[in-house]
Each structure stands twice: as C-alpha cells, then as structure tokens.
Design a protein around this motif. Structure first.
Motif, PDB file in Angstrom:
ATOM      1  N   THR A  25       0.844  -1.196   0.000  1.00  0.00           N
ATOM      2  CA  THR A  25       0.000   0.000   0.000  1.00  0.00           C
ATOM      3  C   THR A  25       0.875   1.241   0.000  1.00  0.00           C
ATOM      4  OG1 THR A  25      -1.865   1.085   1.111  1.00  0.00           O
ATOM      5  CG2 THR A  25      -0.141   0.204   2.515  1.00  0.00           C
ATOM      6  N   ILE A  27       0.649   5.016   1.648  1.00  0.00           N
ATOM      7  CA  ILE A  27      -0.083   5.897   2.562  1.00  0.00           C
ATOM      8  C   ILE A  27       0.637   7.240   2.576  1.00  0.00           C
ATOM      9  CG2 ILE A  27      -0.864   6.287   4.926  1.00  0.00           C
ATOM     10  CD1 ILE A  27      -0.952   3.306   5.343  1.00  0.00           C
ATOM     11  N   THR A  29       1.784  10.708   4.030  1.00  0.00           N
ATOM     12  CA  THR A  29       1.991  11.320   5.336  1.00  0.00           C
ATOM     13  C   THR A  29       1.071  12.518   5.483  1.00  0.00           C
ATOM     14  OG1 THR A  29       3.767  12.720   4.480  1.00  0.00           O
ATOM     15  CG2 THR A  29       4.403  10.614   5.436  1.00  0.00           C
ATOM     16  N   LEU A  41       4.716   0.957   1.779  1.00  0.00           N
ATOM     17  CA  LEU A  41       4.789  -0.118   2.760  1.00  0.00           C
ATOM     18  C   LEU A  41       4.603  -1.461   2.064  1.00  0.00           C
ATOM     19  CD1 LEU A  41       2.636   1.500   5.595  1.00  0.00           C
ATOM     20  CD2 LEU A  41       5.123   1.348   5.491  1.00  0.00           C
ATOM     21  N   PHE A  46       3.916  -5.308   7.045  1.00  0.00           N
ATOM     22  CA  PHE A  46       2.688  -5.611   7.785  1.00  0.00           C
ATOM     23  C   PHE A  46       2.741  -6.994   8.431  1.00  0.00           C
ATOM     24  CE2 PHE A  46       0.858  -2.110   5.310  1.00  0.00           C
ATOM     25  CZ  PHE A  46       0.076  -1.495   6.263  1.00  0.00           C
ATOM     26  N   HIS A  76      -5.319   6.516   7.889  1.00  0.00           N
ATOM     27  CA  HIS A  76      -4.284   6.618   8.913  1.00  0.00           C
ATOM     28  C   HIS A  76      -3.654   5.257   9.137  1.00  0.00           C
ATOM     29  CE1 HIS A  76      -2.540   7.257  12.971  1.00  0.00           C
ATOM     30  NE2 HIS A  76      -2.358   8.468  12.499  1.00  0.00           N
ATOM     31  N   VAL A  77      -2.321   5.215   9.205  1.00  0.00           N
ATOM     32  CA  VAL A  77      -1.611   3.934   9.297  1.00  0.00           C
ATOM     33  C   VAL A  77      -1.935   3.197  10.594  1.00  0.00           C
ATOM     34  CG1 VAL A  77       0.491   4.863  10.375  1.00  0.00           C
ATOM     35  CG2 VAL A  77       0.635   2.840   8.893  1.00  0.00           C
ATOM     36  N   ARG A  80      -4.993   1.226   9.945  1.00  0.00           N
ATOM     37  CA  ARG A  80      -4.672   0.152   8.994  1.00  0.00           C
ATOM     38  C   ARG A  80      -3.924  -0.983   9.693  1.00  0.00           C
ATOM     39  NH1 ARG A  80      -3.582   0.966   3.395  1.00  0.00           N
ATOM     40  NH2 ARG A  80      -4.566   2.992   3.677  1.00  0.00           N
ATOM     41  N   TYR A  81      -3.018  -0.618  10.584  1.00  0.00           N
ATOM     42  CA  TYR A  81      -2.252  -1.636  11.309  1.00  0.00           C
ATOM     43  C   TYR A  81      -3.172  -2.481  12.191  1.00  0.00           C
ATOM     44  CZ  TYR A  81       0.783  -3.750  14.783  1.00  0.00           C
ATOM     45  OH  TYR A  81       1.400  -4.652  15.622  1.00  0.00           O
ATOM     46  N   THR A 220       3.927   6.811   9.968  1.00  0.00           N
ATOM     47  CA  THR A 220       3.522   6.088   8.770  1.00  0.00           C
ATOM     48  C   THR A 220       4.687   5.245   8.258  1.00  0.00           C
ATOM     49  OG1 THR A 220       2.068   7.949   8.214  1.00  0.00           O
ATOM     50  CG2 THR A 220       2.514   6.347   6.472  1.00  0.00           C
ATOM     51  N   THR A 223       5.060   1.699   9.827  1.00  0.00           N
ATOM     52  CA  THR A 223       3.857   0.859   9.835  1.00  0.00           C
ATOM     53  C   THR A 223       3.152   0.952  11.180  1.00  0.00           C
ATOM     54  OG1 THR A 223       5.263  -0.652   8.544  1.00  0.00           O
ATOM     55  CG2 THR A 223       3.006  -1.351   8.930  1.00  0.00           C
ATOM     56  N   ALA A 224       3.084   2.162  11.712  1.00  0.00           N
ATOM     57  CA  ALA A 224       2.460   2.474  13.017  1.00  0.00           C
ATOM     58  C   ALA A 224       3.421   2.198  14.160  1.00  0.00           C
ATOM     59  CB  ALA A 224       1.116   1.796  13.160  1.00  0.00           C
TER      60      ALA A 224
END
Length: 447
Positions: A25, A27, A29, A41, A46, A76-77, A80-81, A220, A223-224
């Motif tokens: 993906t 994302i 900032t 990412l 992930f 927002h990451v 997503r995480y 971001t 990955t969070a």
C-alpha cells in the motif's frame, strides 16, 4: 472487477505471485509541516509487524474475548495496522463510519480494547465533566477524577496506594468510575493511544478508572507502532519501550532513529527524500526525545516544530499545547514564537463543549466568535494558560493568547486524519493573528 466474479484460480495465482518485498500500500503522510509524501509499505512490513504485535500485545488483542471497534479513518496507518493485526491475533473487529454515533456504537459493540488519538480521550473526559453539570454532582465528578489520578500515581510508588486512598478509590469507582467505563461500552479493559502525546494527567486518569491506556509512538514510515507501553511494561507519560522486533536509538542531538522489518522501503518517486530518511539501515524520524535507563522513550516534539525565540530559547510546543488543550472549551492550540520575543498561542474554542460550559458557569448562551471576545471566557482561558505554564520555565511560558474565530478541523483542511494540526498551514493562513500577538511587546519583554 465490478460486475465480474474473479475465479478462485486467479485469486490463488495472484496470492502465489505475491512476495514479502512487494508493495502492499501507499499511505501519504499527514504533512503537518511540509508537503505530504507517499510512504511505500510492503507486505513484509505488515506481516512481520502484526505477528510481533499479536505476540507482544497478546493480553490485549489475542484473548478469546478480544474485540475492538475501529472508528479511526483507514487513511491513517494506525487504523490500517490494527485492521491487519486482528487477522493473526484473532480479535473480532467492527467498523463504524460516523463518530457522531460513537457512544451508542460503543455501547452496542462493547469492545474490550479501544484505539484512538488523544483528542478522543480528551473529549470523553470533558464530555463526562460537562454532563455532571454543576453543584454537588460536578464536585463529585472532580473528586472522583482526582482520586483516580492519585490512585494511579500511587501504583508507581514502592509503597503503593495507602489504605485511605484505596478506600476512596473503591467509593469513587462505585459512584462515578463505573459510569465513565460505560461510556466506552462497559467492557473496555485497554485503550491504545497514538498519533500525538496523551499527557500524564489523562494516562493516570484512565488507568485510575480501570481502563489502562497503552500509549505508543510510531509513524507512517514505521507501519504504526515502534515503541509501545505493554501489560507489565508500562510507564505512564512515556511512549514505552521498543516494540518486539524493533530497535530505537537517540543520537547526541536527541534525534530518534528506528530500525526493524516494519520500516518502509522508501518514498514514492522521491529518491532524494528516501536517501535523507534511510541511512545505514536506520530511519531518521525527525522527532526529538530521550531514552531512560530502562529503555522507555519520551517524545519532546518534531525537529521542524521546535521554536527558537528571539532570545535564543528552544521551546518544544507539544507540552504546552497538550496541557492547554485539556480545558473543556479549548479545541485546538498552536504555540508560536519562532524568532519572536516571547511565546504566544493561537486558540480555538470547541463549539460542542461551549454551550454546556457557559450554562454551568452561569453565563449566557453565545457562539464561539462572541465567546472568544467575552472577558469572562478570556479570564477562564488565562487561568488555563497559567496552569499550562506550570510545566515549563518562565522563558518557555505562554505570555499571550489569541482566540481564532473558527475552529481547526479536518473538514476545513487544518487537521490531519489523526487530528494533528497542520502547523505550517495554520501559521500561513493566520499570520495576521500571530502578528497581532506581538503588536505591543514592551511589557512582555520587561517581564
């Protein structure tokens, strides 16, 4: 594709062609101080990070009863995480698209862990205080809040809570705390806070009412989460130790660097920015902080947001902004003062909280514009500034504030999806309001 069913064989073929280093993906900032960049990412980012999360946060998200309601935007990451984390952890995941119905949705879904940005936790607290009204009920709420905070702080001492404090805590729990937990659905044991500093006051308050807030830190590009307070590894006021599988170091200038399989592979079509951020296997975050002897990280602020006054004083605005934003009617705060003689702040009022606050204080109804000019409201804000200034030195303290006529929201473009203020845009659009703080600086310079 719309209108055509994809055969199972094609799904299997695409699955088979996918590799860990493939792009999963992009994302963008949030761009609080500059132009947004596309963060690339990978699937490996992930997979590795959620497996480590399901293990490191097993007590939170990998129990048979674990469930969470996702109301943060998937742009927002952090959201997503968590969405991906629920796959290896087995937690039940719900979605709600409209935060205007958040409280009824929480009551219906009854999550065991909740994730949100600090502004959500602030509004839950402020709404509860406002609903208490005035008189005896308000005094009871404030007493119960103080007890919760004192009890939580005592948990971090060698002696622990005294017998008297424990008795007060039990009474406050029956009278008030149980109602506050009900606002989060009634079953919430944990809350995960990220995106901005939560502050010690709220961290202790929520732990004191029986909801342990696990504050974390990440970007971001990571990955969070990259540091997180975890069950058994918690220091309120910090953002925790390094997440499983990650590494953190702080250089001589306080700059925070991150390494691990969760670090992004680069910025989309921006080799120069990628080379600047990724150095010898480490990611330069642009944040400033410190590590204590136990490896717990504390965040000072963003390098680009550090204010240098005309007198040469370096000021990190986050502490002042967080404390002042704790007032019930304050919505957003932007501390200013770069190359200026003293620190000032732009403040916006919360239109949802304002009517109840005015009523509770015996003031007539008025809109945010009128309230921002009312001497009685400004006097209350001045007292809030004095309390915020208790956390910093005289040279770092806010000397003047200016109430803006409009709130800063995601809808009007001044907030990111994680509800952080786009500082550069605010300073540009409200430059005249910043200048107005410094029209007559003689008295302030003398002080």
């Amino acid at each position: 594709e719309r209108g055509r069913e994809v055969p199972a064989s094609e799904v299997a073929a695409r699955w088979g062609r996918t590799r860990g280093d493939d792009l999963a993906t992009i994302i963008y900032t949030s761009g609080t101080t500059g132009r947004p960049k596309g963060v690339e990412l990978t699937h490996r980012n992930f997979v590795a990070h959620t497996r480590n999360g399901a293990s490191g946060l097993a007590e939170v998200c990998a129990q048979p009863h674990s469930r969470t309601l996702l109301f943060m935007p998937l742009a927002h990451v952090f959201a997503r995480y968590i969405e991906v984390l629920c796959v290896p952890s087995g937690a039940v995941l719900g979605h709600t698209p409209d935060t205007r119905n958040l409280l009824p949705d929480l009551a219906a879904f009854q999550p065991t862990f909740v994730l949100a940005v600090p502004r959500v936790f602030e509004k839950v607290y402020n709404s509860a205080e406002q609903k208490a009204g005035g008189g005896t009920k308000l005094r009871l709420f404030r007493w119960a809040a103080k007890v919760a905070i004192a009890y939580s702080r005592a948990l971090d001492t060698d002696a622990g809570p005294s017998a008297a404090l424990s008795a007060q805590h039990r009474l406050a729990g029956r009278l008030v705390h149980v109602k506050l937990r009900a606002a989060l659905g009634g079953r919430a044991e944990w809350a995960i806070s990220g995106g901005a500093p939560l502050g010690e006051r709220l961290g202790h308050f929520y732990r004191g009412i029986g909801v342990r807030v696990l504050e974390g830190y990440g970007l971001t590009e990571t990955t969070a989460p990259t540091t997180v307070n975890r069950p058994g590894l918690t220091k309120v006021g910090s953002v925790g130790p390094a997440f499983p599988g990650t590494a953190v170091r702080v250089d001589d200038d306080g700059g925070i660097w991150i390494s691990g399989p969760h670090v992004f592979r680069g910025y989309r079509h921006d080799a120069e920015a990628t080379a600047e951020a990724l150095v010898d296997g480490w990611f330069r975050t642009g944040d400033v902080g410190s590590l204590d002897a136990d490896g717990y990280l504390r965040i000072t602020g963003r390098t680009k947001e550090i204010i240098v006054t005309a007198g040469g004083k370096n000021v990190a605005p986050a502490v002042l902004e967080d404390r002042l934003r704790g007032h019930p009617i304050v919505s957003q705060v932007v501390v200013v003062g770069d190359q200026r003689p003293f620190i000032g702040a732009l403040v916006t009022l919360d239109p949802e909280m304002l009517p109840g606050w005015l009523s509770n204080h015996g003031l007539p109804a008025m809109d945010a514009v009128a309230a921002g000019q009312d001497p009685r409201v400004l006097e209350a804000l001045d007292r809030a500034v004095e309390r915020a200034n208790e956390a910093v030195s005289r040279a770092e303290s806010i000397r003047k504030i200016r109430v803006l006529p409009t709130d800063l929201t995601e809808a009007n473009g001044y907030l990111t999806p994680s509800l952080k203020v786009k500082r550069a845009l605010v300073l540009k659009d409200f430059a005249a309001d910043v200048d107005a703080l410094y029209v007559d600086t003689r008295a302030d310079q003398a002080g």
